[in-house]
Design a protein around this motif. Sequence first.
Motif, PDB file in Angstrom:
ATOM      1  N   LEU A  95       0.826  -1.207   0.000  1.00  0.00           N
ATOM      2  CA  LEU A  95       0.000   0.000   0.000  1.00  0.00           C
ATOM      3  C   LEU A  95       0.864   1.262   0.000  1.00  0.00           C
ATOM      4  N   TYR A  96       1.849   1.306   0.918  1.00  0.00           N
ATOM      5  CA  TYR A  96       2.715   2.489   0.991  1.00  0.00           C
ATOM      6  C   TYR A  96       3.417   2.739  -0.334  1.00  0.00           C
ATOM      7  N   VAL A  97       4.036   1.682  -0.864  1.00  0.00           N
ATOM      8  CA  VAL A  97       4.875   1.874  -2.041  1.00  0.00           C
ATOM      9  C   VAL A  97       4.031   2.114  -3.289  1.00  0.00           C
ATOM     10  N   LEU A  98       2.959   1.311  -3.455  1.00  0.00           N
ATOM     11  CA  LEU A  98       2.118   1.435  -4.644  1.00  0.00           C
ATOM     12  C   LEU A  98       1.525   2.819  -4.772  1.00  0.00           C
ATOM     13  N   ARG A 105       7.553   9.403  -1.351  1.00  0.00           N
ATOM     14  CA  ARG A 105       7.104  10.414  -0.393  1.00  0.00           C
ATOM     15  C   ARG A 105       6.497   9.731   0.849  1.00  0.00           C
ATOM     16  N   ALA A 106       5.608   8.767   0.606  1.00  0.00           N
ATOM     17  CA  ALA A 106       4.992   8.062   1.739  1.00  0.00           C
ATOM     18  C   ALA A 106       6.025   7.236   2.491  1.00  0.00           C
ATOM     19  N   THR A 107       6.892   6.551   1.740  1.00  0.00           N
ATOM     20  CA  THR A 107       7.907   5.716   2.381  1.00  0.00           C
ATOM     21  C   THR A 107       8.799   6.561   3.286  1.00  0.00           C
ATOM     22  N   ALA A 132       9.386  -1.297   3.239  1.00  0.00           N
ATOM     23  CA  ALA A 132       8.911  -0.395   2.196  1.00  0.00           C
ATOM     24  C   ALA A 132      10.088   0.202   1.433  1.00  0.00           C
ATOM     25  N   GLY A 133      11.143   0.609   2.148  1.00  0.00           N
ATOM     26  CA  GLY A 133      12.318   1.165   1.493  1.00  0.00           C
ATOM     27  C   GLY A 133      12.991   0.154   0.570  1.00  0.00           C
ATOM     28  N   LEU A 134      13.090  -1.077   1.039  1.00  0.00           N
ATOM     29  CA  LEU A 134      13.698  -2.136   0.231  1.00  0.00           C
ATOM     30  C   LEU A 134      12.914  -2.376  -1.053  1.00  0.00           C
ATOM     31  N   ARG A 154       4.954  -0.158 -10.363  1.00  0.00           N
ATOM     32  CA  ARG A 154       3.839  -0.639  -9.527  1.00  0.00           C
ATOM     33  C   ARG A 154       3.598  -2.122  -9.727  1.00  0.00           C
ATOM     34  N   LEU A 155       3.725  -2.572 -10.980  1.00  0.00           N
ATOM     35  CA  LEU A 155       3.582  -4.007 -11.219  1.00  0.00           C
ATOM     36  C   LEU A 155       4.678  -4.780 -10.485  1.00  0.00           C
TER      37      LEU A 155
END
Lengths: 562, 104
Positions: free
Chosen positions: A192-195, A200-202, A385-387, A419-420
Motif C-alpha cells: 500500500l505504501y509503495v504502490l 514520499r509516503a515511504t 517499504a524502502g527495500l 507498480r507491477l
Amino acid sequence: MRRLVVALALIAPVPLLAHAIGPATRQPVNWTAIGLFALFVALTLWITKVAASRTRTAADFYTAGGGITGFQNGLAMAGDYMSAASFLGISAQIFSDGYDGLIYSTGFLVGWPLMLFLMAERLRNLGRFTFADVASYRFAQPPVRSFAAVSTLLVVSFYLIAQMVGAGQLIKLLFGLPYAYAVVIVGALMMLYVLFGGMRATTWVQIIKAVMLLAGATFMAVMVLAKFGFSLEALFARAVAVKTDLALATGSTPGEAATKGRSIMGPGNFIKDPVSAISFGLALMLGTAGLPHILMRFFTVPDARQARKSVLWATTWIGYFYVLTFVIGFGAIVLVATDPSYLEDGALRGGGNMAAIHLAHAIGGNAFLGFISAVAFATILAVVAGLTLSAASAVSHDLYATLIRKGQATSAEELRVSRLTTLALGALAVLLGILFETQNVAFMVSLAFALAASGNFPVLVLSLLWGGCTTRGAAWGGSIGLLTAFGLTILSPAIWVTILGHAAAPFPYTSPAIVSVPAGFLAIWLISLLDTSPRAAIDKAGYPDQRVRSETGIGAFSASDH
Amino acid sequence: MGSDEQAIARVRSDPRYAALVRRRSRLGWALAALMVAAFLGYILLIAFDKALLAAPIGAGVTSVGIPVGFGLILLAVALTGLYVARANGRYDAELAAILADARA
C-alpha cells in the motif's frame, strides 16, 4: 556456533535474534500494542493518501520529487537503519554479555562517515533515481546497468526474506498473533505504501518511525538513569552486583561469581580471532555504503549540500540511539533480570530478544509496553517499504526504461512497471516469508551485506574516483566481487557446516568480506587495465567531464521532471 | 556545445577549481583514513588486549572500554560534523564563486 549466528543476526535490521536465541514463544494477545500499531498504520496510510495525490511523475515516485530536506532525509536514513535488531538485538546482547553490544554498535556506525567522505556529494551530483545512474554514468549502459540491477535485486531479496521472517517472529512475540498473519499484514501494508505513496509516503513512514523509536528509547534510558541519580557508574555497579548474585545463585564459587559479574564491563567472546573480526567489520562498514535502499535516499534531496547534511543527521541520530541502547541493556540487567515476573525457568519470558520489551513494562507499565511493541513492528514496515521501492526502481528504471525502452519510456509507463514490480515483489515476499518460517535466515542477511560491500561498493568507488575504470571492468569486476562473496559464504561455516552438514568449512571465517572486497576492487582494476576495446577509450575519455560534474554539480539532475 | 559543456570546460581550466577539489578530497581521504584506523584499531585492541579495555577506571566499576567505545561513536559524529561544516561552508562558497565565473 550460537555466537556466530547471533553475530550474523545482529547485522540485520530485523529481529533475527528471536530466531537465533531459541524459538519465539507466542505471547498472549497484546491489545494495547495492536491498538497503538493500528494508530500508527492509520496515520501513515493517511500520509500515503496525501502523498498519492502528489505522485504523478516517476521522479515523485522514486525520489519524492527531490524535495526532502537534509534534516528530514537524515531522520529517514536513520529510520531505515535503526532497526528492530539494533533495538531488540543489541539491547538483548548487552543484557546477556554487557560490553560486547557496544562493539556491534560502533561497527554499525562507522560506515556512515565513510559514505559521506567518499561518496555522498558525488552520488547526489551524478545520480537521479538509482545508484546505477551513478555507477553507469560514463559507461556503456547495458552491461553496467544490468549488473547494478541484478545486484540490487539480489541484495534486496536476501534482505527482504529476512525481514519478512523477522516480522513474523516479532509479531508472534509482541502481539500474540499467528506467524502467517504477520507476514501477510506486513506484505499488504508495504504494498500500500509503495504502490500509492511511492518515495514520499515511504520517507514519512521512516521519519515517523525514527521519531517514535528515538522518543521511546530516550524515555527508557532517562527512566533507567533516574533510578541511579543519573550516574552511569552507579548503574554499572548495580548491574555488576546483579550479575555476580546471579552467578552465585547458579552455583559459582564467590571468586568465579565476581569474575562473571565483572566480565560485563569488558569485551567478552564476541571477538575470538582477529581475521573474522576484521572481515566482519569490513562487511559492516563497506556494506552500509553499498546498500541500494540506503544509496537511493541520496536522490531525494535537492543538492550535494543537503546530501551532506543528511549524513550528518543520520550519523548523529544513529550514534545517539546506540548510546541509549547501551543504557537500556544495562537497565534491563538491573530491572528485568531481578524480577521473577519476567522470567521463566531462569530465562527471559518470550526469548532473549525480550529484554528491552520487558524493561519497557518495568518502567512504563502496559501502555508503554504496547507503545514499544508497536514501534518495534513499525520499524520493520519502514525498512521493508524502502527495500521494495529500491528493487522496484531497479526493475522499472534500470531494466525497463533504460535498457529495454532505451530511455523512450514515458513517466507513466515507467510508473506502471514499478507498480507491477511492487505487486509482484509483495506477493513473492509474503510467499517466501511463509516458506522460510523455520529456516535460519541469518546467513541471507550477512550475504546481503557482503554482496553490497564486495560488488556495489567497489564499482561505485572506482567509477567515481578512478579515470582508468572501464565498462568491462565495472560490469565484470563487480560481478566477480559479488560471486566471490556468494561463493565464500557458501563455503563458510554458517552454510557449509550448519546447513549442509559437512565436518569442516573450506573457508573458516564468519564473513567473506576480507577476501571478497579486495577481490572486487582487484578484478575491476585488472580488467579495466587489460581492456583495450574501443569502448574503453570512450570510458576513459569521459572521466574528466564526469569528475567536474560530480565535484561541482553542474548539470545535476534536480531530481524532478520539469 | 551546450551551456553545461562550456561551463565544464571553463571550470576545468580554472586553477581555483583544481585547488578546491584537491583540498576537499584530501580532507575527505584524511578523515576516512582516521575513521577506518580508529575502528580497526579498536577491533585489534579487543582481539589482542581485552584486559586493557576491561580494566576499571580508578576505584569504580566503569571500565576503560566504556569511554573508548563511546569515544568512537563521538568521533564518528565529530568527523562527520567537521567535514560538513568545512564543505558546506568554505568549500561551497568557493565553488559558488568558480561556478558564477564559469557561467558568466
